[in-house]
Scaffold this motif. Sequence first.
Motif, PDB file in Angstrom:
ATOM      1  N   THR A  42      24.480  -1.403   0.322  1.00  9.67           N
ATOM      2  CA  THR A  42      25.776  -1.543   1.129  1.00  9.67           C
ATOM      3  C   THR A  42      26.753  -0.911  -0.050  1.00  9.67           C
ATOM      4  O   THR A  42      27.766  -0.338   0.371  1.00  9.67           O
ATOM      5  CB  THR A  42      26.270  -2.980   1.706  1.00  9.67           C
ATOM      6  OG1 THR A  42      26.249  -3.791   0.584  1.00  9.67           O
ATOM      7  CG2 THR A  42      25.186  -3.422   2.720  1.00  9.67           C
ATOM      8  N   ARG A  43      26.584  -1.129  -1.189  1.00  9.66           N
ATOM      9  CA  ARG A  43      27.766  -0.755  -2.298  1.00  9.66           C
ATOM     10  C   ARG A  43      27.306   0.715  -2.836  1.00  9.66           C
ATOM     11  O   ARG A  43      28.170   1.508  -2.909  1.00  9.66           O
ATOM     12  CB  ARG A  43      27.372  -1.808  -3.453  1.00  9.66           C
ATOM     13  CG  ARG A  43      28.606  -1.483  -4.530  1.00  9.66           C
ATOM     14  CD  ARG A  43      28.553  -2.480  -5.809  1.00  9.66           C
ATOM     15  NE  ARG A  43      28.731  -3.769  -5.296  1.00  9.66           N
ATOM     16  CZ  ARG A  43      27.484  -4.507  -5.821  1.00  9.66           C
ATOM     17  NH1 ARG A  43      26.909  -4.433  -7.038  1.00  9.66           N
ATOM     18  NH2 ARG A  43      27.320  -5.955  -5.337  1.00  9.66           N
ATOM     19  N   GLU A  44      25.859   1.080  -2.836  1.00  7.88           N
ATOM     20  CA  GLU A  44      25.534   2.272  -3.558  1.00  7.88           C
ATOM     21  C   GLU A  44      25.544   3.407  -2.481  1.00  7.88           C
ATOM     22  O   GLU A  44      25.976   4.732  -2.798  1.00  7.88           O
ATOM     23  CB  GLU A  44      24.344   2.057  -4.034  1.00  7.88           C
ATOM     24  CG  GLU A  44      23.961   1.051  -5.147  1.00  7.88           C
ATOM     25  CD  GLU A  44      24.862   1.376  -6.252  1.00  7.88           C
ATOM     26  OE1 GLU A  44      24.911   2.719  -6.647  1.00  7.88           O
ATOM     27  OE2 GLU A  44      25.225   0.328  -7.300  1.00  7.88           O
ATOM     28  N   LEU A  45      25.309   3.311  -1.337  1.00  8.57           N
ATOM     29  CA  LEU A  45      25.161   4.543  -0.231  1.00  8.57           C
ATOM     30  C   LEU A  45      26.154   5.134   0.072  1.00  8.57           C
ATOM     31  O   LEU A  45      26.189   6.273   0.303  1.00  8.57           O
ATOM     32  CB  LEU A  45      24.226   4.029   0.928  1.00  8.57           C
ATOM     33  CG  LEU A  45      22.768   3.865   0.886  1.00  8.57           C
ATOM     34  CD1 LEU A  45      22.343   3.298   2.204  1.00  8.57           C
ATOM     35  CD2 LEU A  45      22.038   5.009   0.481  1.00  8.57           C
ATOM     36  N   PRO A  46      27.508   4.425   0.377  1.00  5.73           N
ATOM     37  CA  PRO A  46      28.416   5.120   0.557  1.00  5.73           C
ATOM     38  C   PRO A  46      28.840   6.494  -0.407  1.00  5.73           C
ATOM     39  O   PRO A  46      29.308   7.416  -0.152  1.00  5.73           O
ATOM     40  CB  PRO A  46      29.763   4.088   0.587  1.00  5.73           C
ATOM     41  CG  PRO A  46      29.211   2.949   0.970  1.00  5.73           C
ATOM     42  CD  PRO A  46      27.699   2.983   0.441  1.00  5.73           C
ATOM     43  N   ALA A  47      28.741   6.104  -1.891  1.00  6.59           N
ATOM     44  CA  ALA A  47      28.890   6.885  -2.907  1.00  6.59           C
ATOM     45  C   ALA A  47      27.987   8.001  -2.799  1.00  6.59           C
ATOM     46  O   ALA A  47      28.317   9.234  -3.161  1.00  6.59           O
ATOM     47  CB  ALA A  47      29.089   6.440  -4.289  1.00  6.59           C
ATOM     48  N   LEU A  48      26.771   7.599  -2.756  1.00  7.84           N
ATOM     49  CA  LEU A  48      25.873   8.605  -2.387  1.00  7.84           C
ATOM     50  C   LEU A  48      26.040   9.615  -1.333  1.00  7.84           C
ATOM     51  O   LEU A  48      25.958  11.011  -1.550  1.00  7.84           O
ATOM     52  CB  LEU A  48      24.357   7.986  -2.512  1.00  7.84           C
ATOM     53  CG  LEU A  48      23.028   8.821  -2.520  1.00  7.84           C
ATOM     54  CD1 LEU A  48      23.157  10.123  -3.479  1.00  7.84           C
ATOM     55  CD2 LEU A  48      21.647   8.224  -2.115  1.00  7.84           C
ATOM     56  N   THR A  49      26.028   9.147  -0.237  1.00  8.72           N
ATOM     57  CA  THR A  49      26.088   9.993   1.020  1.00  8.72           C
ATOM     58  C   THR A  49      27.535  10.912   0.927  1.00  8.72           C
ATOM     59  O   THR A  49      27.570  11.887   1.581  1.00  8.72           O
ATOM     60  CB  THR A  49      26.173   9.135   2.371  1.00  8.72           C
ATOM     61  OG1 THR A  49      27.215   8.168   2.160  1.00  8.72           O
ATOM     62  CG2 THR A  49      24.563   8.477   2.425  1.00  8.72           C
ATOM     63  N   ALA A  50      28.667  10.031   0.359  1.00 10.56           N
ATOM     64  CA  ALA A  50      29.832  10.943   0.170  1.00 10.56           C
ATOM     65  C   ALA A  50      29.440  12.221  -0.798  1.00 10.56           C
ATOM     66  O   ALA A  50      29.893  13.256  -0.608  1.00 10.56           O
ATOM     67  CB  ALA A  50      31.052  10.158  -0.450  1.00 10.56           C
ATOM     68  N   TRP A  56      24.996  18.806   1.042  1.00 13.16           N
ATOM     69  CA  TRP A  56      23.977  19.031   1.977  1.00 13.16           C
ATOM     70  C   TRP A  56      24.342  19.101   3.659  1.00 13.16           C
ATOM     71  O   TRP A  56      23.508  19.002   4.465  1.00 13.16           O
ATOM     72  CB  TRP A  56      22.808  18.057   1.682  1.00 13.16           C
ATOM     73  CG  TRP A  56      22.144  18.193   0.569  1.00 13.16           C
ATOM     74  CD1 TRP A  56      22.120  19.302  -0.111  1.00 13.16           C
ATOM     75  CD2 TRP A  56      21.328  17.252  -0.089  1.00 13.16           C
ATOM     76  NE1 TRP A  56      21.460  19.089  -1.477  1.00 13.16           N
ATOM     77  CE2 TRP A  56      20.843  17.672  -1.355  1.00 13.16           C
ATOM     78  CE3 TRP A  56      20.991  16.027   0.306  1.00 13.16           C
ATOM     79  CZ2 TRP A  56      19.854  17.081  -2.333  1.00 13.16           C
ATOM     80  CZ3 TRP A  56      20.247  15.022  -0.591  1.00 13.16           C
ATOM     81  CH2 TRP A  56      19.511  15.820  -2.063  1.00 13.16           C
ATOM     82  N   GLY A  57      25.544  18.918   3.874  1.00 10.67           N
ATOM     83  CA  GLY A  57      26.117  18.660   5.240  1.00 10.67           C
ATOM     84  C   GLY A  57      26.200  17.163   5.342  1.00 10.67           C
ATOM     85  O   GLY A  57      25.808  16.381   4.788  1.00 10.67           O
ATOM     86  N   ARG A  58      26.784  16.673   6.423  1.00  8.20           N
ATOM     87  CA  ARG A  58      27.188  15.585   6.754  1.00  8.20           C
ATOM     88  C   ARG A  58      25.999  14.460   6.820  1.00  8.20           C
ATOM     89  O   ARG A  58      24.910  14.989   7.513  1.00  8.20           O
ATOM     90  CB  ARG A  58      27.920  15.139   8.033  1.00  8.20           C
ATOM     91  CG  ARG A  58      28.517  13.780   8.231  1.00  8.20           C
ATOM     92  CD  ARG A  58      29.342  13.840   9.426  1.00  8.20           C
ATOM     93  NE  ARG A  58      28.527  14.344  10.871  1.00  8.20           N
ATOM     94  CZ  ARG A  58      28.014  13.566  11.626  1.00  8.20           C
ATOM     95  NH1 ARG A  58      27.559  12.277  11.313  1.00  8.20           N
ATOM     96  NH2 ARG A  58      27.567  14.150  12.788  1.00  8.20           N
ATOM     97  N   LEU A  99      17.000  11.472   2.988  1.00  9.03           N
ATOM     98  CA  LEU A  99      18.225  11.749   3.784  1.00  9.03           C
ATOM     99  C   LEU A  99      18.416  12.631   4.617  1.00  9.03           C
ATOM    100  O   LEU A  99      17.469  13.627   4.629  1.00  9.03           O
ATOM    101  CB  LEU A  99      19.265  11.866   2.606  1.00  9.03           C
ATOM    102  CG  LEU A  99      19.391  10.916   1.552  1.00  9.03           C
ATOM    103  CD1 LEU A  99      19.363  11.548   0.012  1.00  9.03           C
ATOM    104  CD2 LEU A  99      20.804  10.216   1.225  1.00  9.03           C
ATOM    105  N   PHE A 100      18.744  12.448   5.896  1.00  8.63           N
ATOM    106  CA  PHE A 100      18.863  13.153   7.123  1.00  8.63           C
ATOM    107  C   PHE A 100      20.153  13.358   7.157  1.00  8.63           C
ATOM    108  O   PHE A 100      21.296  12.964   7.138  1.00  8.63           O
ATOM    109  CB  PHE A 100      18.360  12.587   8.216  1.00  8.63           C
ATOM    110  CG  PHE A 100      16.913  12.029   8.113  1.00  8.63           C
ATOM    111  CD1 PHE A 100      15.918  12.914   8.357  1.00  8.63           C
ATOM    112  CD2 PHE A 100      16.701  10.669   7.576  1.00  8.63           C
ATOM    113  CE1 PHE A 100      14.565  12.538   8.484  1.00  8.63           C
ATOM    114  CE2 PHE A 100      15.453  10.253   7.579  1.00  8.63           C
ATOM    115  CZ  PHE A 100      14.270  11.074   8.062  1.00  8.63           C
ATOM    116  N   SER A 101      20.630  15.132   7.311  1.00 12.61           N
ATOM    117  CA  SER A 101      21.809  15.863   7.089  1.00 12.61           C
ATOM    118  C   SER A 101      21.718  16.708   8.357  1.00 12.61           C
ATOM    119  O   SER A 101      20.820  17.073   8.850  1.00 12.61           O
ATOM    120  CB  SER A 101      22.251  16.241   5.938  1.00 12.61           C
ATOM    121  OG  SER A 101      21.717  17.153   5.510  1.00 12.61           O
ATOM    122  N   THR A 102      23.150  17.053   8.620  1.00 16.33           N
ATOM    123  CA  THR A 102      23.227  18.339   9.716  1.00 16.33           C
ATOM    124  C   THR A 102      22.587  19.679   9.117  1.00 16.33           C
ATOM    125  O   THR A 102      22.069  20.385   9.595  1.00 16.33           O
ATOM    126  CB  THR A 102      24.548  18.349   9.865  1.00 16.33           C
ATOM    127  OG1 THR A 102      25.296  18.841   8.629  1.00 16.33           O
ATOM    128  CG2 THR A 102      25.408  17.297  10.645  1.00 16.33           C
TER     129      THR A 102
END
Length: 178
Positions: A42-50, A56-58, A99-102
């Motif tokens: 919950t702490r790590e994923l927001p920075a990674l996905t951002a 790589w797309g959203r 990770l799955f992205s657009t």
Amino acid sequence: MTVIIDRTASSRRAPSPPARLCLTPAPGGLDGMWWPRSRALTRELPALTAALGGLWGRITGVTVNPDHWPVIPRWVSVAGRTARVGWSTEEQDPHRMTLFSTGGRRDVLVIPPETGVDATARLMAGDGTEAPGRKEAADEADARSREEAWETDGGAGPPSFRPRPIGSTGRSPAGYRR
């Protein structure tokens, strides 16, 4: 009694530090490596996905193996949107995150947060290490951290609860206690 309200102070949390990434593709289908600061998704994923969203797309979804993540959220919030988080013990390698992205599917090697700076630098630089060797190095770092936890915590047994897979019918996978 006088009450002073400081309207300049913000109630928002401080921004997360930037994700520690190496996005050099590697043999074995790896699209990069990620060195989280903790095992708190919950702490790590927001920075990674951002960080990855612009490249790589959203990011729309993430899949992990629960062996190394004590708590797996169902979703994380990124820039006002949500990304679904799933898990699998059978299909997901414990040291990879999908990770799955657009822009499609991407796999990153997760370097355990307890790994030292020198070892992480060698892994991220490649040092001629192929993907299986990198996975083996991540395995060794995890084994060391589990042994240290055992010694310092007085012994760590398996968790008494594992989350059920997304779309579960309510029954826990074989071998899991509730």
